[in-house]
Design a protein around this motif. Structure first.
Motif, mmCIF file in Angstrom:
data_model
loop_
_atom_site.group_PDB
_atom_site.id
_atom_site.type_symbol
_atom_site.label_atom_id
_atom_site.label_comp_id
_atom_site.label_asym_id
_atom_site.label_seq_id
_atom_site.Cartn_x
_atom_site.Cartn_y
_atom_site.Cartn_z
ATOM 1 N N GLN A 132 0.842 -1.188 0.000
ATOM 2 C CA GLN A 132 0.000 0.000 0.000
ATOM 3 C C GLN A 132 0.880 1.242 0.000
ATOM 4 N N VAL A 133 0.551 2.188 -0.874
ATOM 5 C CA VAL A 133 1.338 3.403 -0.981
ATOM 6 C C VAL A 133 0.973 4.350 0.144
ATOM 7 N N GLN A 134 1.991 4.927 0.761
ATOM 8 C CA GLN A 134 1.782 5.928 1.795
ATOM 9 C C GLN A 134 2.631 7.149 1.511
ATOM 10 N N LEU A 135 2.097 8.317 1.816
ATOM 11 C CA LEU A 135 2.818 9.581 1.693
ATOM 12 C C LEU A 135 2.887 10.230 3.062
ATOM 13 N N VAL A 136 4.079 10.644 3.454
ATOM 14 C CA VAL A 136 4.267 11.281 4.753
ATOM 15 C C VAL A 136 4.928 12.638 4.543
ATOM 16 N N GLU A 137 4.192 13.697 4.912
ATOM 17 C CA GLU A 137 4.710 15.051 4.770
ATOM 18 C C GLU A 137 5.425 15.480 6.047
ATOM 19 N N SER A 138 6.345 16.396 5.878
ATOM 20 C CA SER A 138 7.027 16.995 7.015
ATOM 21 C C SER A 138 7.507 18.383 6.610
ATOM 22 N N GLY A 139 7.870 19.177 7.618
ATOM 23 C CA GLY A 139 8.461 20.480 7.345
ATOM 24 C C GLY A 139 7.554 21.663 7.600
ATOM 25 N N GLY A 140 6.307 21.411 7.950
ATOM 26 C CA GLY A 140 5.419 22.520 8.242
ATOM 27 C C GLY A 140 5.775 23.169 9.571
ATOM 28 N N GLY A 141 5.134 24.310 9.830
ATOM 29 C CA GLY A 141 5.396 24.994 11.078
ATOM 30 C C GLY A 141 4.942 26.431 11.033
ATOM 31 N N LEU A 142 5.408 27.192 12.012
ATOM 32 C CA LEU A 142 5.073 28.611 12.144
ATOM 33 C C LEU A 142 6.260 29.443 11.670
ATOM 34 N N VAL A 143 5.979 30.407 10.805
ATOM 35 C CA VAL A 143 7.036 31.259 10.285
ATOM 36 C C VAL A 143 6.491 32.672 10.132
ATOM 37 N N GLN A 144 7.357 33.641 10.236
ATOM 38 C CA GLN A 144 6.936 35.023 10.036
ATOM 39 C C GLN A 144 6.833 35.336 8.546
ATOM 40 N N ALA A 145 6.009 36.305 8.231
ATOM 41 C CA ALA A 145 5.884 36.742 6.845
ATOM 42 C C ALA A 145 7.260 37.125 6.299
ATOM 43 N N GLY A 146 7.512 36.708 5.063
ATOM 44 C CA GLY A 146 8.810 36.933 4.449
ATOM 45 C C GLY A 146 9.787 35.797 4.646
ATOM 46 N N GLY A 147 9.447 34.883 5.531
ATOM 47 C CA GLY A 147 10.333 33.756 5.810
ATOM 48 C C GLY A 147 10.175 32.629 4.817
ATOM 49 N N SER A 148 10.885 31.527 5.110
ATOM 50 C CA SER A 148 10.902 30.371 4.216
ATOM 51 C C SER A 148 10.654 29.086 4.992
ATOM 52 N N LEU A 149 10.090 28.124 4.292
ATOM 53 C CA LEU A 149 9.945 26.758 4.794
ATOM 54 C C LEU A 149 10.165 25.804 3.630
ATOM 55 N N ARG A 150 10.619 24.597 3.964
ATOM 56 C CA ARG A 150 10.768 23.552 2.955
ATOM 57 C C ARG A 150 9.972 22.343 3.397
ATOM 58 N N LEU A 151 8.970 21.995 2.613
ATOM 59 C CA LEU A 151 8.169 20.813 2.876
ATOM 60 C C LEU A 151 8.751 19.609 2.152
ATOM 61 N N SER A 152 8.649 18.458 2.784
ATOM 62 C CA SER A 152 9.080 17.206 2.176
ATOM 63 C C SER A 152 7.929 16.212 2.209
ATOM 64 N N CYS A 153 7.908 15.339 1.235
ATOM 65 C CA CYS A 153 6.900 14.282 1.177
ATOM 66 C C CYS A 153 7.598 13.007 0.730
ATOM 67 N N ALA A 154 7.633 12.037 1.622
ATOM 68 C CA ALA A 154 8.289 10.768 1.327
ATOM 69 C C ALA A 154 7.242 9.710 1.016
ATOM 70 N N ALA A 155 7.436 9.007 -0.093
ATOM 71 C CA ALA A 155 6.508 7.960 -0.511
ATOM 72 C C ALA A 155 7.083 6.595 -0.186
ATOM 73 N N SER A 156 6.219 5.702 0.258
ATOM 74 C CA SER A 156 6.635 4.334 0.549
ATOM 75 C C SER A 156 5.568 3.362 0.063
ATOM 76 N N GLY A 157 5.946 2.092 -0.023
ATOM 77 C CA GLY A 157 5.022 1.090 -0.520
ATOM 78 C C GLY A 157 5.410 0.648 -1.910
ATOM 79 N N THR A 158 4.556 -0.120 -2.499
ATOM 80 C CA THR A 158 4.832 -0.652 -3.839
ATOM 81 C C THR A 158 4.431 0.391 -4.867
#
Length: 117
Positions: free
Chosen positions: A1-27
């Protein structure tokens, strides 16, 4: 079974940066899948933010063009969303999506991004 797991979210001030990741697993055949990032703010419908094809063609919502970059690492079955110059209106839950032809579509559980003014 395919699963997707996101990470990298959070609280940031306007003008800032974030990097989200999504790792896939399964067949899966990750390298031939179209990967996308969607977001949903409270009281609003889910919308496409960015997508990347198996051939690394990219597509962006007008609201994020020039600020967000989607990329993928097929060796690690991972897709990324680099978000720069964040605005309060980018606040939403961000969801990773995998599509393979017409036979498979998978969603992640979502990761919350909050941008304070």
């Amino acid at each position: 079974q395919v699963q997707l797991v996101e990470s990298g979210g959070g609280l940031v001030q306007a003008g800032g940066s974030l990097r989200l990741s999504c790792a896939a697993s399964g067949t899966i055949f990750f390298s031939i899948s179209v990967m996308g990032w969607y977001r949903q703010a409270p009281g609003k419908p889910r919308e496409l933010v960015a997508s990347i094809s198996s051939g690394v063609n990219t597509n962006y919502a007008d609201s994020v063009k020039g600020r967000f970059t989607i990329s993928r690492d097929n060796a690690k079955n991972t897709v990324f969303l680099q978000m720069n110059s964040l605005k309060p209106e980018d606040t939403a839950t961000y969801y990773c999506n995998l599509k393979r032809g017409t036979t498979l579509e998978v969603w992640g559980q979502g990761t919350l991004v909050t941008v304070s003014s």
